[in-house]
Design an enzyme around this catalytic site. Structure first.
Site, short mmCIF file in Angstrom:
data_model
loop_
_atom_site.label_atom_id
_atom_site.label_comp_id
_atom_site.label_asym_id
_atom_site.label_seq_id
_atom_site.Cartn_x
_atom_site.Cartn_y
_atom_site.Cartn_z
N HIS A 14 11.49 -6.52 2.95
CA HIS A 14 10.71 -7.03 4.07
C HIS A 14 9.24 -6.70 3.82
O HIS A 14 8.92 -5.77 3.08
CB HIS A 14 11.17 -6.40 5.38
CG HIS A 14 12.54 -6.82 5.80
ND1 HIS A 14 13.01 -6.62 7.08
CD2 HIS A 14 13.54 -7.45 5.12
CE1 HIS A 14 14.24 -7.09 7.18
NE2 HIS A 14 14.59 -7.59 5.99
N GLU A 58 6.93 -5.17 5.51
CA GLU A 58 6.50 -3.80 5.80
C GLU A 58 6.99 -2.82 4.72
O GLU A 58 6.25 -1.94 4.31
CB GLU A 58 7.01 -3.35 7.18
CG GLU A 58 6.46 -4.16 8.32
CD GLU A 58 7.29 -5.41 8.67
OE1 GLU A 58 7.04 -5.99 9.74
OE2 GLU A 58 8.17 -5.80 7.87
N CYS A 101 11.46 -5.13 12.26
CA CYS A 101 12.90 -4.97 12.50
C CYS A 101 13.21 -3.46 12.55
O CYS A 101 12.36 -2.63 12.21
CB CYS A 101 13.70 -5.66 11.39
SG CYS A 101 13.67 -4.77 9.82
N CYS A 151 12.43 -1.64 9.18
CA CYS A 151 11.00 -1.48 8.92
C CYS A 151 10.36 -0.48 9.89
O CYS A 151 9.50 0.32 9.50
CB CYS A 151 10.30 -2.82 8.98
SG CYS A 151 10.82 -3.94 7.64
#
Length: 154
Positions: free
Chosen positions: A51, A53, A81, A84
């Protein structure tokens, strides 16, 4: 618009334009200077943890040569999410700025509600069967860590 958030949005577009992942971007800043920029790379890397991040945190930690990013802040194009969000905490960052909400993400097919429900114990079904095993061997690494004199606590 904040320049750092603008860069995060540009990263989100890069992810889509290059077919590398979903429409998510992130920027990590220290002392008003960009340390890392990243976008979602799940498709590019076949890594479900890639992801924006997470990729930004990995790049920033590498650039700074340390795992403690407590003097940094993160700008994300969308509310992170649970994975993250946890990584931001593990990195010890003190500020998170985000654009779109988790509800905005759910509307386009990125729905984390089930994971939030599992974490809070209210999910009606379990995707992953969780089995706690026990052996006296499992605690031994913890016992050694506790005694280790040259450990780096994080």
């Amino acid at each position: 618009m904040n320049e750092f958030m603008k860069t995060a949005i540009e990263e989100a577009f890069l992810a889509m334009e290059n077919n590398e992942g979903g429409p998510f971007g992130a920027v990590i800043v220290k002392d008003n200077q960009i340390i890392s920029t990243a976008h979602n790379e799940v498709i590019k890397t076949n890594d479900p943890t890639a992801h924006a991040e997470i990729v930004a945190i990995r790049k920033a930690a590498n650039a700074l040569g340390r795992f403690d990013l407590s003097d940094c802040e993160i700008y994300s194009s969308c509310e992170p999410c649970p994975m993250c969000f946890a990584a931001i905490h593990w990195a010890k960052m003190k500020k998170l700025y985000y654009g779109c909400t988790r509800e905005d993400a759910a509307r386009i097919g990125f729905d984390d509600k089930y994971i939030y429900d599992v974490i809070s114990g209210v999910a009606s079904k379990q995707q992953v069967e969780v089995i706690h095993l026990y052996s006296d061997l499992f605690i031994k690494p913890f016992q050694e860590w506790e005694k280790k004199l040259d450990k780096t606590q994080y």
